[in-house]
Design an enzyme around this catalytic site. Structure first.
Site, PDB file in Angstrom:
ATOM      1  N   GLN A 285      40.818  40.642  32.361  1.00  0.00           N
ATOM      2  CA  GLN A 285      41.845  40.130  33.061  1.00  0.00           C
ATOM      3  C   GLN A 285      42.234  38.600  32.915  1.00  0.00           C
ATOM      4  OE1 GLN A 285      42.831  41.656  37.171  1.00  0.00           O
ATOM      5  NE2 GLN A 285      41.007  42.531  37.116  1.00  0.00           N
TER       6      GLN A 285
ATOM      7  N   ASP B  66      36.043  32.364  42.238  1.00  0.00           N
ATOM      8  CA  ASP B  66      36.665  33.725  42.035  1.00  0.00           C
ATOM      9  C   ASP B  66      37.671  33.592  40.744  1.00  0.00           C
ATOM     10  OD1 ASP B  66      37.567  36.286  42.421  1.00  0.00           O
ATOM     11  OD2 ASP B  66      39.038  35.509  43.980  1.00  0.00           O
ATOM     12  N   GLU B  67      37.831  34.607  40.091  1.00  0.00           N
ATOM     13  CA  GLU B  67      38.594  34.631  38.847  1.00  0.00           C
ATOM     14  C   GLU B  67      38.206  33.601  37.867  1.00  0.00           C
ATOM     15  OE1 GLU B  67      40.972  36.649  38.760  1.00  0.00           O
ATOM     16  OE2 GLU B  67      42.321  36.875  40.744  1.00  0.00           O
TER      17      GLU B  67
ATOM     18  N   ARG C  50      47.485  47.361  38.580  1.00  0.00           N
ATOM     19  CA  ARG C  50      48.091  47.142  39.997  1.00  0.00           C
ATOM     20  C   ARG C  50      48.369  48.102  40.545  1.00  0.00           C
ATOM     21  NH1 ARG C  50      45.484  43.242  40.476  1.00  0.00           N
ATOM     22  NH2 ARG C  50      44.697  43.937  38.405  1.00  0.00           N
TER      23      ARG C  50
ATOM     24  N   LYS D 114      36.042  43.112  44.640  1.00  0.00           N
ATOM     25  CA  LYS D 114      35.275  41.627  44.664  1.00  0.00           C
ATOM     26  C   LYS D 114      35.577  40.877  45.595  1.00  0.00           C
ATOM     27  CE  LYS D 114      39.020  39.686  41.884  1.00  0.00           C
ATOM     28  NZ  LYS D 114      39.475  38.545  42.077  1.00  0.00           N
ATOM     29  N   THR D 115      36.525  40.944  46.301  1.00  0.00           N
ATOM     30  CA  THR D 115      36.723  40.073  47.459  1.00  0.00           C
ATOM     31  C   THR D 115      35.909  40.266  48.516  1.00  0.00           C
ATOM     32  OG1 THR D 115      39.285  39.827  46.788  1.00  0.00           O
ATOM     33  CG2 THR D 115      38.537  38.864  48.882  1.00  0.00           C
TER      34      THR D 115
END
Length: 742
Positions: free
Chosen positions: A250, A219-220, A603, A32-33
């Site tokens: 998340q 973001d997030e 992760r 996504k980044t």
DNA sequence: GGAGAGGCCTTTTTT
DNA sequence: AGGCCTCTCC
């Protein structure tokens, strides 16, 4: 070949869809980044958008910094005028310019948790509130939640519905807000709240920012709270070119007000929204993803999706249970060292994740004794250490004497013989005159009964005055050094000659170099701006990628990061998921823990190890924990490991050895009873029945006396509900509560 | 006004 | 177990 050819079709679609609302549901590790940075580049280079009109918002400075760097690399020219910033620093920037329009001074101070506690203490004292019944912390939590929901003191009051404790909170809230106002201070939540208020009340300011931010990316997004949601809604209100990226799976910050509905109902908020799902994972092996998918699918109320990858197979998820948390920590440190020795993973490629900060202590011990380089994220924030706060309080006072709390903190540091009595006299005078504490200090000759303290206070005022005058000429660093000399702060520490003092001196040196760094890099360094930056620093911001050390941190801190080799420690019911969420009435709390587990698993890139301990000290008490229910949600065929690794096993465990037993303990029904020492609970295969029943009076170690109102056999233990005389109603497991019948 | 001793409470997670 | 607060004594 353009840079966009490297993207997969969904990513590309997200990059090219620039007009109107867009929701990108980006699974863990789905790039996504990459999408966000490419999107910024695309806007600038292909759509001819002036970077000045783009705003990208993240939650941490680290994320903001990374995004900025990557956009800079890609675009090269003009990218620096994009606003890439966290919610909080974005709001500070806006407020520093315009908050005077809603009745604050533009040089307001920002209060951290410590400052908030101080203020609350004063209030509770003044209002004569029994803190045995109503804790300061509880008030602050209630106020924080209210602010997250954009509920001000007045509205809070109108919503109490006659509920007494809430009436109390409403009073405290109003007082608290008044004190902050008087001190010209904002707390963290206010930064967002006041910014929304400003935009709502001042159409001119709103219009100017709407015009400026024609393209907004967040973001997030799953972690936004109501206040942040409103902020974004206002800013994007005119052009509606709003792109939000997030993953409902998340969402792990509900305790901080995050509202998962913001992402789940984005399409209702913006009916014309385009939705794009990114499900291809570029991070982990298929086995790790399968484990993650298997766990998260037990949650209801989520957007359906499943991660997949081209990386087939991979190592199984390793699992081991240990007798004690000590052995668990030793194993992890040993395993990290072993893999490093074999050249499989560098130290910098390994991370240990845990649920609570307290778990880091044992791990740290083992890493030290094995001489493994490590770094702990979180725990006590650098900027909340005493010596750092002292110096920052000096700097705040020098910058702007209106922060009463800062002034009071250091007026007697080092000891100048200005005690509580004198401080109170000054405060009384300040209150009478309606001036700040520091201003009152400058007029000691007017203060009644101040006596000998007057001269001492004058000395302090003069010190500040001199340092303040020197800032323009000498700069922040030199003035700070001078301040340390004048006050003898470091000298006093040196004289102590112990490890703790030495550590403090090191911290002070680090602060000095941070100041130097700031002055070197900032365009126009000012003390005020430095203090702003410092108060918005998060622990995770200090994580450097290129250093070769093992990272230890909470699962929360790990979000957004990735490591080839990951350990999830303390996979035990009662710890993770936490005892609070197991006993909570609200099942969605457990779902939040499960999302946290999902975050942890995803992760890992190559290797994932989960560990648990049978016994562990928690809050100074020995706890017997069974393995986490989340572990049982991982399909057996994805797991590999053994239950107990130790030389001798107590008699009650002898039946449980080897891999077969490991599976039984993981997936079997009777494992809980089998794990308990016989001497305490009698026949291990039976559910121990408490010595009391419904209606009985019982006594609890902490909560005192109460009446049992309900008792249910909850599978492996009795769940008891007790109405305590003073502590309210609690629901707990009989085995943990250890209550006695009266 | 300051230092030292003892009692109490905590922690789940944090921008 | 450890940090923080309060109380007491100098």
């Amino acid at each position: 070949m353009s840079k966009y050819d490297m993207l997969n079709p969904e990513q590309r679609e997200a990059v090219f869809y620039t007009e109107g609302p867009l929701l990108i549901l980006a699974g863990a590790g789905s790039g996504k980044t990459r999408v966000l940075t490419h999107r910024a580049a695309y806007l600038i280079e292909e759509k001819g958008v002036n970077p000045y009109h783009i705003l990208a918002i993240t939650f941490t400075n680290k994320a903001a910094g990374e995004m900025r760097e990557r956009i800079d690399d890609m675009v090269g020219f003009g990218a620096e005028s994009i606003w890439v910033s966290t919610f909080h620093s974005c709001c500070v920037r806006i407020l520093r310019r315009y908050i005077d329009r809603i009745g604050y001074d533009n040089n307001f101070s920002i209060y951290d948790a410590d400052d908030q506690k101080h203020v609350m203490k004063e209030i509770v004292k003044r209002l004569n509130i029994n803190t045995k019944m109503y804790k300061e912390r509880a008030f602050l939590n209630a106020i924080s939640s209210a602010k997250d929901e954009l509920i001000g003191p007045e509205e809070y009051k109108s919503r109490t519905g006659g509920d007494l404790p809430k009436e109390q909170t409403a009073r405290v809230y109003r007082e608290y807000q008044e004190v902050l106002r008087k001190n010209n201070a904002l707390d963290f939540d206010d930064l967002i709240f006041k910014c929304v208020e400003l935009l709502q009340k001042d159409p001119q300011v709103l219009e100017s920012y709407q015009e400026r931010f024609q393209y907004i990316m967040v973001d997030e997004y799953q972690d936004t709270n109501t206040a942040q949601f409103q902020l974004i809604r206002l800013l994007a209100g005119k052009y509606r070119n709003l792109c939000v990226v997030g993953d409902d799976d998340q969402s792990i910050y509900r305790f901080r007000g995050a509202n998962i509905q913001n992402i789940l109902s984005f399409e209702e908020q913006y009916p014309d929204a385009k939705v794009i799902k990114l499900e291809q994972n570029y991070r982990s092996t298929q086995n790790i993803l399968d484990a993650a998918n298997a766990v998260i699918k037990n949650n209801r109320g989520r957007k359906d999706k499943a991660l997949w990858t081209e990386e087939q197979g991979g190592e199984k998820v390793h699992f081991q249970q240990f007798e004690t948390a000590y052995e668990e920590a030793d194993f992890i440190a040993g395993d990290v060292a072993r893999l490093e020795r074999k050249g499989i993973f560098d130290y910098g490629e390994s991370a240990v994740l845990y649920r609570t900060n307290a778990q880091s202590r044992l791990l740290e011990e083992k890493f030290v004794s094995r001489n493994i380089p490590y770094r702990i994220i979180g725990g006590v924030n650098f900027y909340s250490r005493k010596e750092i706060k002292d110096i920052l309080a000096y700097l705040k006072t020098i910058d702007n004497g209106s922060d009463d709390l800062a002034v009071k903190r250091i007026i007697n540091i080092p000891k100048r013989g200005i005690g509580a009595t004198s401080i109170n006299r000054v405060q009384t005078y300040a209150d009478e005159q309606g001036i700040s504490f520091f201003e009152a200090c400058r007029m000691t000759e007017q203060i009644p009964k101040i006596g000998k303290a007057a001269g001492k206070i004058q000395g302090f005022v003069n010190l500040i005055r001199v340092l303040r005058a020197e800032i323009p000429e000498l700069g922040i660093q030199r003035v700070t050094e001078k301040l340390l000399e004048e006050t003898g702060y470091v000298e006093d520490l040196k004289a102590e000659h112990d490890e703790e003092a030495d550590a403090r001196i090191e911290n002070i040196d680090e602060l000095i170099s941070k100041i130097a760094d700031y002055e070197d890099t900032a365009e126009e360094p000012t003390l005020g701006e430095f203090l702003d930056e410092v108060s918005l620093v998060a622990d995770i911001d200090s994580l450097e990628d290129d250093k070769n050390y093992v990272t230890l941190m909470t699962l929360h801190s790990a979000k957004g990061l990735e490591f080839p080799n990951v350990y999830m420690a303390g996979m035990e019911d009662g710890l993770f998921p936490s005892y609070m969420t197991i006993t909570a009435d609200d099942p969605t709390e457990l779902e939040e823990e499960r999302r946290l587990c999902y975050v942890g698993i995803t992760r890992a890139k190559k290797r994932l190890t989960m560990t648990a301990a049978r016994t562990r000290m928690q809050r100074g008490e020995m706890q017997y924990n069974r393995t986490s229910r989340f572990l049982k949600e991982v399909p057996e065929e994805l797991l590999e490991g053994q239950l107990v690794k130790q030389k001798e096993r107590p008699i009650y465990q002898q039946a449980n050895t080897g891999y077969a037993a490991a599976r039984k303990a993981l997936h079997g029904k009777d494992s809980y009873a089998a794990m308990r020492p016989r001497k305490e609970f009698g026949n291990a295969s039976e559910i121990p029945k408490p010595a009391y029943q419904v209606g009985d009076r019982v006594r609890h170690r902490k909560f005192g006396d109460g009446t049992v109102t309900a008792m249910t056999a909850g599978g492996r233990d009795y769940e008891v509900t007790v109405d305590f005389d003073t502590a309210g109603t609690k629901k707990m497991f009989a085995l943990f509560a250890k209550m006695v019948k009266l």
